[in-house]
Design a protein around this motif. Structure first.
Motif, PDB file in Angstrom:
ATOM      1  N   VAL A  58       0.823  -1.219   0.000  1.00 20.45           N
ATOM      2  CA  VAL A  58       0.000   0.000   0.000  1.00 20.45           C
ATOM      3  C   VAL A  58       0.857   1.269   0.000  1.00 20.45           C
ATOM      4  O   VAL A  58       0.589   2.181  -0.797  1.00 20.45           O
ATOM      5  CB  VAL A  58      -1.021  -0.026   1.163  1.00 20.45           C
TER       6      VAL A  58
ATOM      7  N   VAL B 144       2.094   1.877  -3.536  1.00 20.08           N
ATOM      8  CA  VAL B 144       1.035   2.306  -4.456  1.00 20.08           C
ATOM      9  C   VAL B 144       0.685   3.766  -4.192  1.00 20.08           C
ATOM     10  O   VAL B 144       0.524   4.556  -5.134  1.00 20.08           O
ATOM     11  CB  VAL B 144      -0.198   1.385  -4.332  1.00 20.08           C
ATOM     12  N   LEU B 145       0.574   4.144  -2.927  1.00 16.91           N
ATOM     13  CA  LEU B 145       0.299   5.542  -2.594  1.00 16.91           C
ATOM     14  C   LEU B 145       1.419   6.455  -3.095  1.00 16.91           C
ATOM     15  O   LEU B 145       1.155   7.564  -3.575  1.00 16.91           O
ATOM     16  CB  LEU B 145       0.098   5.697  -1.092  1.00 16.91           C
TER      17      LEU B 145
ATOM     18  N   HIS C  46      -1.898  11.669  -2.023  1.00 15.98           N
ATOM     19  CA  HIS C  46      -2.814  10.566  -1.704  1.00 15.98           C
ATOM     20  C   HIS C  46      -2.385   9.883  -0.409  1.00 15.98           C
ATOM     21  O   HIS C  46      -3.214   9.348   0.318  1.00 15.98           O
ATOM     22  CB  HIS C  46      -2.832   9.542  -2.842  1.00 15.98           C
TER      23      HIS C  46
ATOM     24  N   ARG D 126      -8.287   7.768   0.644  1.00 18.71           N
ATOM     25  CA  ARG D 126      -7.489   7.096  -0.389  1.00 18.71           C
ATOM     26  C   ARG D 126      -6.683   5.943   0.211  1.00 18.71           C
ATOM     27  O   ARG D 126      -6.572   4.880  -0.402  1.00 18.71           O
ATOM     28  CB  ARG D 126      -6.568   8.105  -1.069  1.00 18.71           C
TER      29      ARG D 126
ATOM     30  N   GLN E 119      -9.040   3.144   0.637  1.00 20.41           N
ATOM     31  CA  GLN E 119      -9.396   2.555  -0.657  1.00 20.41           C
ATOM     32  C   GLN E 119      -8.315   1.594  -1.142  1.00 20.41           C
ATOM     33  O   GLN E 119      -8.610   0.451  -1.521  1.00 20.41           O
ATOM     34  CB  GLN E 119      -9.620   3.655  -1.699  1.00 20.41           C
ATOM     35  N   ILE E 120      -7.069   2.024  -1.124  1.00 21.11           N
ATOM     36  CA  ILE E 120      -5.981   1.175  -1.614  1.00 21.11           C
ATOM     37  C   ILE E 120      -5.812  -0.034  -0.695  1.00 21.11           C
ATOM     38  O   ILE E 120      -5.585  -1.154  -1.157  1.00 21.11           O
ATOM     39  CB  ILE E 120      -4.662   1.979  -1.736  1.00 21.11           C
ATOM     40  N   THR E 121      -5.954   0.156   0.606  1.00 23.15           N
ATOM     41  CA  THR E 121      -5.892  -0.962   1.550  1.00 23.15           C
ATOM     42  C   THR E 121      -7.013  -1.954   1.253  1.00 23.15           C
ATOM     43  O   THR E 121      -6.804  -3.174   1.278  1.00 23.15           O
ATOM     44  CB  THR E 121      -5.980  -0.449   3.000  1.00 23.15           C
TER      45      THR E 121
ATOM     46  N   PHE F 175      -8.401  -2.475  -1.669  1.00 21.31           N
ATOM     47  CA  PHE F 175      -8.028  -3.207  -2.887  1.00 21.31           C
ATOM     48  C   PHE F 175      -7.090  -4.360  -2.538  1.00 21.31           C
ATOM     49  O   PHE F 175      -7.212  -5.463  -3.078  1.00 21.31           O
ATOM     50  CB  PHE F 175      -7.344  -2.281  -3.901  1.00 21.31           C
TER      51      PHE F 175
ATOM     52  N   LEU G  78      -5.254  -6.413  -5.885  1.00 22.39           N
ATOM     53  CA  LEU G  78      -4.168  -5.463  -6.098  1.00 22.39           C
ATOM     54  C   LEU G  78      -2.927  -6.183  -6.610  1.00 22.39           C
ATOM     55  O   LEU G  78      -2.523  -7.212  -6.062  1.00 22.39           O
ATOM     56  CB  LEU G  78      -3.843  -4.730  -4.790  1.00 22.39           C
TER      57      LEU G  78
ATOM     58  N   ALA H  35      -5.408  -2.461  -9.839  1.00 16.66           N
ATOM     59  CA  ALA H  35      -6.409  -3.071  -8.963  1.00 16.66           C
ATOM     60  C   ALA H  35      -7.593  -3.463  -9.831  1.00 16.66           C
ATOM     61  O   ALA H  35      -8.052  -2.671 -10.661  1.00 16.66           O
ATOM     62  CB  ALA H  35      -6.841  -2.117  -7.860  1.00 16.66           C
TER      63      ALA H  35
ATOM     64  N   LEU I  25      -8.022   0.573 -10.623  1.00 20.60           N
ATOM     65  CA  LEU I  25      -6.880   1.480 -10.495  1.00 20.60           C
ATOM     66  C   LEU I  25      -5.807   1.048 -11.479  1.00 20.60           C
ATOM     67  O   LEU I  25      -5.529  -0.142 -11.621  1.00 20.60           O
ATOM     68  CB  LEU I  25      -6.300   1.419  -9.071  1.00 20.60           C
TER      69      LEU I  25
END
Length: 170
Positions: free
Chosen positions: A12, A15-16, A40, A46, A49-51, A53, A59, A73, A93
């Motif tokens: 994560v 990605v951020l 982000h 955000r 959200q990524i977590t 995914f 992901l 994602a 994503l």
């Protein structure tokens, strides 16, 4: 050589960081209407959200010599787009390292999404993207073989974020 691997929560921050880098690049281009100007990596929504995914198992990251240079994602369609009328895989994503532009990382990740969809027996891949500005992102997906499907808008503060859903038959 670009390799793709499934990514969990440990990816994560990487990605951020990719998203932060893309936002910095957009801001430097004067294109703040896509993702704004804030990082982000400091936005709780955000990060969640990524977590999510990662937790959903959808992901993936692209690596070049062990360095994360892209992320993908996939999963269910985002809640702000019209639902599909048939089984699909949705690209939730796609982001690549701006310092690695021109290496085909986005294409490699989209090829991976196509393979995942085919392996799941799904005949359609969909994605949405920012449709404002000069339309460059929509044209990118069209060059990747996607076709425009429907436009939409997401309310953001006092305005609307213009989006485009695109699809590709597999």
């Amino acid at each position: 050589m670009i390799t793709i691997r499934p990514a969990g929560r440990s990816a994560v921050p990487d990605v951020l960081a990719l998203l932060d880098g893309a936002t910095e690049w957009l801001v430097a281009q004067g294109r703040t209407d896509q993702w704004g100007t804030e990082p982000h990596s400091t936005n709780p929504r955000r990060i969640a959200q990524i977590t999510g995914f990662a937790d959903d198992g959808g992901l993936w990251v692209a690596e070049d010599d062990g360095r994360v240079v892209g992320a993908l994602a996939v999963g269910d369609a985002m809640p702000y787009v019209p639902p599909a009328e048939e089984p699909e895989l949705y690209v939730r994503l796609l982001v690549t390292d701006r310092a690695s532009a021109g290496l085909g990382i986005g294409t490699t990740l989209l090829d991976h999404a196509r393979k995942l969809a085919r392996d799941a027996g799904v005949g359609m891949l969909r994605v949405d993207c920012f449709a404002g500005g000069d339309g460059a992102l929509v044209r990118y997906y069209e060059k990747q073989g996607f076709t425009r499907m429907v436009e939409f808008a997401v309310p953001v503060n006092d305005s609307e974020w213009p989006g485009q859903v695109l699809f590709q038959r597999l």
